[in-house]
Design a protein around this motif. Structure first.
Motif, PDB file in Angstrom:
ATOM      1  N   MET A 104       0.828  -1.160   0.000  1.00 38.14           N
ATOM      2  CA  MET A 104       0.000   0.000   0.000  1.00 38.14           C
ATOM      3  C   MET A 104       0.889   1.245   0.000  1.00 38.14           C
ATOM      4  O   MET A 104       1.871   1.317   0.732  1.00 38.14           O
ATOM      5  CB  MET A 104      -0.905  -0.008   1.232  1.00 38.14           C
ATOM      6  N   ILE A 105       0.524   2.189  -0.816  1.00 34.85           N
ATOM      7  CA  ILE A 105       1.226   3.469  -0.908  1.00 34.85           C
ATOM      8  C   ILE A 105       0.208   4.561  -0.616  1.00 34.85           C
ATOM      9  O   ILE A 105      -0.848   4.605  -1.241  1.00 34.85           O
ATOM     10  CB  ILE A 105       1.837   3.678  -2.312  1.00 34.85           C
ATOM     11  N   LYS A 106       0.520   5.416   0.358  1.00 39.85           N
ATOM     12  CA  LYS A 106      -0.367   6.526   0.699  1.00 39.85           C
ATOM     13  C   LYS A 106       0.410   7.823   0.574  1.00 39.85           C
ATOM     14  O   LYS A 106       1.581   7.888   0.947  1.00 39.85           O
ATOM     15  CB  LYS A 106      -0.908   6.388   2.123  1.00 39.85           C
ATOM     16  N   VAL A 107      -0.267   8.855   0.062  1.00 44.39           N
ATOM     17  CA  VAL A 107       0.325  10.180  -0.081  1.00 44.39           C
ATOM     18  C   VAL A 107      -0.566  11.168   0.657  1.00 44.39           C
ATOM     19  O   VAL A 107      -1.793  11.150   0.499  1.00 44.39           O
ATOM     20  CB  VAL A 107       0.441  10.591  -1.563  1.00 44.39           C
ATOM     21  N   SER A 108       0.048  12.009   1.469  1.00 41.66           N
ATOM     22  CA  SER A 108      -0.686  13.060   2.170  1.00 41.66           C
ATOM     23  C   SER A 108       0.209  14.285   2.274  1.00 41.66           C
ATOM     24  O   SER A 108       1.399  14.223   1.966  1.00 41.66           O
ATOM     25  CB  SER A 108      -1.124  12.587   3.556  1.00 41.66           C
ATOM     26  N   TYR A 109      -0.371  15.387   2.728  1.00 43.74           N
ATOM     27  CA  TYR A 109       0.417  16.594   2.959  1.00 43.74           C
ATOM     28  C   TYR A 109       0.338  17.037   4.414  1.00 43.74           C
ATOM     29  O   TYR A 109       1.339  17.389   5.018  1.00 43.74           O
ATOM     30  CB  TYR A 109      -0.043  17.730   2.047  1.00 43.74           C
ATOM     31  N   ASN A 110      -0.840  16.992   4.985  1.00 43.11           N
ATOM     32  CA  ASN A 110      -1.039  17.411   6.362  1.00 43.11           C
ATOM     33  C   ASN A 110      -0.215  16.517   7.288  1.00 43.11           C
ATOM     34  O   ASN A 110      -0.327  15.301   7.239  1.00 43.11           O
ATOM     35  CB  ASN A 110      -2.535  17.327   6.702  1.00 43.11           C
ATOM     36  N   ILE A 111       0.603  17.124   8.143  1.00 44.35           N
ATOM     37  CA  ILE A 111       1.526  16.359   8.993  1.00 44.35           C
ATOM     38  C   ILE A 111       0.771  15.424   9.938  1.00 44.35           C
ATOM     39  O   ILE A 111       1.218  14.309  10.207  1.00 44.35           O
ATOM     40  CB  ILE A 111       2.508  17.282   9.761  1.00 44.35           C
ATOM     41  N   LYS A 112      -0.388  15.847  10.431  1.00 48.46           N
ATOM     42  CA  LYS A 112      -1.168  14.983  11.325  1.00 48.46           C
ATOM     43  C   LYS A 112      -1.691  13.761  10.564  1.00 48.46           C
ATOM     44  O   LYS A 112      -1.647  12.640  11.088  1.00 48.46           O
ATOM     45  CB  LYS A 112      -2.321  15.756  11.955  1.00 48.46           C
ATOM     46  N   LYS A 113      -2.177  13.966   9.353  1.00 45.19           N
ATOM     47  CA  LYS A 113      -2.656  12.837   8.545  1.00 45.19           C
ATOM     48  C   LYS A 113      -1.497  11.898   8.216  1.00 45.19           C
ATOM     49  O   LYS A 113      -1.642  10.681   8.254  1.00 45.19           O
ATOM     50  CB  LYS A 113      -3.313  13.326   7.257  1.00 45.19           C
ATOM     51  N   TYR A 114      -0.367  12.474   7.865  1.00 46.32           N
ATOM     52  CA  TYR A 114       0.828  11.692   7.553  1.00 46.32           C
ATOM     53  C   TYR A 114       1.213  10.799   8.739  1.00 46.32           C
ATOM     54  O   TYR A 114       1.441   9.601   8.594  1.00 46.32           O
ATOM     55  CB  TYR A 114       1.964  12.658   7.183  1.00 46.32           C
ATOM     56  N   ARG A 115       1.249  11.391   9.919  1.00 43.66           N
ATOM     57  CA  ARG A 115       1.600  10.610  11.111  1.00 43.66           C
ATOM     58  C   ARG A 115       0.536   9.562  11.427  1.00 43.66           C
ATOM     59  O   ARG A 115       0.873   8.431  11.794  1.00 43.66           O
ATOM     60  CB  ARG A 115       1.825  11.542  12.303  1.00 43.66           C
ATOM     61  N   ASN A 116      -0.736   9.918  11.282  1.00 44.11           N
ATOM     62  CA  ASN A 116      -1.805   8.932  11.493  1.00 44.11           C
ATOM     63  C   ASN A 116      -1.671   7.763  10.528  1.00 44.11           C
ATOM     64  O   ASN A 116      -1.854   6.602  10.918  1.00 44.11           O
ATOM     65  CB  ASN A 116      -3.181   9.578  11.353  1.00 44.11           C
ATOM     66  N   GLN A 117      -1.353   8.058   9.271  1.00 48.71           N
ATOM     67  CA  GLN A 117      -1.165   6.989   8.278  1.00 48.71           C
ATOM     68  C   GLN A 117      -0.001   6.087   8.670  1.00 48.71           C
ATOM     69  O   GLN A 117      -0.073   4.869   8.524  1.00 48.71           O
ATOM     70  CB  GLN A 117      -0.940   7.581   6.883  1.00 48.71           C
ATOM     71  N   LEU A 118       1.069   6.689   9.175  1.00 49.09           N
ATOM     72  CA  LEU A 118       2.206   5.888   9.639  1.00 49.09           C
ATOM     73  C   LEU A 118       1.784   4.941  10.755  1.00 49.09           C
ATOM     74  O   LEU A 118       2.104   3.752  10.725  1.00 49.09           O
ATOM     75  CB  LEU A 118       3.331   6.792  10.157  1.00 49.09           C
ATOM     76  N   PHE A 119       1.056   5.473  11.728  1.00 51.17           N
ATOM     77  CA  PHE A 119       0.649   4.649  12.863  1.00 51.17           C
ATOM     78  C   PHE A 119      -0.374   3.577  12.473  1.00 51.17           C
ATOM     79  O   PHE A 119      -0.491   2.569  13.160  1.00 51.17           O
ATOM     80  CB  PHE A 119       0.146   5.527  14.009  1.00 51.17           C
ATOM     81  N   GLU A 120      -1.073   3.781  11.366  1.00 48.41           N
ATOM     82  CA  GLU A 120      -2.007   2.758  10.879  1.00 48.41           C
ATOM     83  C   GLU A 120      -1.271   1.550  10.299  1.00 48.41           C
ATOM     84  O   GLU A 120      -1.802   0.444  10.310  1.00 48.41           O
ATOM     85  CB  GLU A 120      -2.924   3.340   9.797  1.00 48.41           C
ATOM     86  N   VAL A 121      -0.062   1.752   9.788  1.00 47.22           N
ATOM     87  CA  VAL A 121       0.635   0.655   9.098  1.00 47.22           C
ATOM     88  C   VAL A 121       1.778   0.043   9.905  1.00 47.22           C
ATOM     89  O   VAL A 121       2.213  -1.068   9.601  1.00 47.22           O
ATOM     90  CB  VAL A 121       1.155   1.084   7.700  1.00 47.22           C
ATOM     91  N   ILE A 122       2.286   0.738  10.919  1.00 46.98           N
ATOM     92  CA  ILE A 122       3.392   0.205  11.718  1.00 46.98           C
ATOM     93  C   ILE A 122       2.866  -0.876  12.653  1.00 46.98           C
ATOM     94  O   ILE A 122       1.856  -0.693  13.325  1.00 46.98           O
ATOM     95  CB  ILE A 122       4.096   1.320  12.524  1.00 46.98           C
ATOM     96  N   ASN A 123       3.574  -1.983  12.680  1.00 51.16           N
ATOM     97  CA  ASN A 123       3.262  -3.085  13.585  1.00 51.16           C
ATOM     98  C   ASN A 123       4.464  -3.371  14.472  1.00 51.16           C
ATOM     99  O   ASN A 123       5.602  -3.039  14.117  1.00 51.16           O
ATOM    100  CB  ASN A 123       2.913  -4.355  12.795  1.00 51.16           C
ATOM    101  N   HIS A 124       4.209  -4.007  15.597  1.00 48.05           N
ATOM    102  CA  HIS A 124       5.300  -4.409  16.478  1.00 48.05           C
ATOM    103  C   HIS A 124       6.257  -5.309  15.706  1.00 48.05           C
ATOM    104  O   HIS A 124       5.837  -6.147  14.918  1.00 48.05           O
ATOM    105  CB  HIS A 124       4.759  -5.121  17.720  1.00 48.05           C
ATOM    106  N   GLY A 125       7.544  -5.087  15.895  1.00 46.31           N
ATOM    107  CA  GLY A 125       8.568  -5.887  15.241  1.00 46.31           C
ATOM    108  C   GLY A 125       8.981  -5.382  13.863  1.00 46.31           C
ATOM    109  O   GLY A 125       9.886  -5.938  13.253  1.00 46.31           O
ATOM    110  N   ASP A 126       8.356  -4.320  13.379  1.00 47.77           N
ATOM    111  CA  ASP A 126       8.657  -3.808  12.033  1.00 47.77           C
ATOM    112  C   ASP A 126      10.024  -3.134  11.960  1.00 47.77           C
ATOM    113  O   ASP A 126      10.540  -2.620  12.954  1.00 47.77           O
ATOM    114  CB  ASP A 126       7.609  -2.776  11.599  1.00 47.77           C
ATOM    115  N   THR A 127      10.556  -3.113  10.755  1.00 46.59           N
ATOM    116  CA  THR A 127      11.712  -2.286  10.408  1.00 46.59           C
ATOM    117  C   THR A 127      11.178  -1.131   9.580  1.00 46.59           C
ATOM    118  O   THR A 127      10.496  -1.344   8.574  1.00 46.59           O
ATOM    119  CB  THR A 127      12.754  -3.086   9.604  1.00 46.59           C
ATOM    120  N   ILE A 128      11.496   0.079  10.017  1.00 48.20           N
ATOM    121  CA  ILE A 128      10.995   1.288   9.375  1.00 48.20           C
ATOM    122  C   ILE A 128      12.185   2.108   8.899  1.00 48.20           C
ATOM    123  O   ILE A 128      13.135   2.339   9.663  1.00 48.20           O
ATOM    124  CB  ILE A 128      10.159   2.131  10.362  1.00 48.20           C
ATOM    125  N   ILE A 129      12.133   2.538   7.659  1.00 47.43           N
ATOM    126  CA  ILE A 129      13.127   3.485   7.134  1.00 47.43           C
ATOM    127  C   ILE A 129      12.402   4.817   6.983  1.00 47.43           C
ATOM    128  O   ILE A 129      11.400   4.915   6.271  1.00 47.43           O
ATOM    129  CB  ILE A 129      13.720   3.020   5.795  1.00 47.43           C
TER     130      ILE A 129
END
Length: 177
Positions: A1-26
């Motif tokens: 899934m690829i998501k594009v946003s501009y609003n920093i709050k939406k961007y951070r919310n989208q990040l928290f929707e996809v991050i799972n425990h144990g993930d590697t994030i760049i």
């Protein structure tokens, strides 16, 4: 899934929707680490590799790195092949690719960075913050051609591993020469 946003709050919310425990994030474009800290405070068992070229990032990210064992900060320009190689030596894949380079500037650069990094690391999810890309996407009309990637990278890219150095990088900015 690829998501594009501009609003920093939406961007951070989208990040928290996809991050799972144990993930590697760049995280490309961590700046002074506000989003980095939010991620690290919320997920103890992730690996976060954050990259930024701004001088302001160095002291803040070094302090953050001292607080969290699961953070690797790299001061470097994400357009440079050497920086891509350095991250590739640390991990050959990631679960989440986070791209926040300038927020609204240079959508062509952001897309090129996304393409190279996502095709190298093959994330499950990519979250991009860029006004120019969002404006482009919202201004297009739907094509009758069906190309869709369900992953966090463009599935049409079939090669594995780190791509060769791209000469076009030298054209992006004088600071790279």
């Amino acid at each position: 899934m690829i998501k594009v946003s501009y609003n920093i709050k939406k961007y951070r919310n989208q990040l928290f929707e996809v991050i799972n425990h144990g993930d590697t994030i760049i995280e490309l474009g961590c700046h002074v680490g506000t989003t980095s800290r939010m991620i690290l405070d919320s997920f103890e068992d992730i690996t976060l590799i954050s990259v930024d070229n701004s001088p302001e990032a160095i002291p803040k990210m070094d302090n953050l790195k001292n607080e969290y064992d699961n953070l690797c900060f790299i001061h470097g320009d994400v357009r440079l092949h050497d920086v891509l190689s350095l991250v590739f030596k640390k991990t050959q894949s990631c679960d989440v690719l986070s791209v926040d380079l300038g927020g609204g500037y240079h959508p062509d650069t952001v897309f090129k960075v996304f393409y190279i990094w996502s095709s190298t690391f093959k994330p499950k999810s990519t979250i991009i913050r860029n006004r120019g890309l969002l404006e482009f996407l919202n201004s297009t009309s739907k094509s009758d051609e069906s190309f869709y990637s369900s992953e966090g990278y463009l599935e049409s890219y079939k090669n594995e591993g780190i791509p060769p150095q791209i000469k076009e990088f030298e054209l992006w900015t004088n600071s790279l020469k």
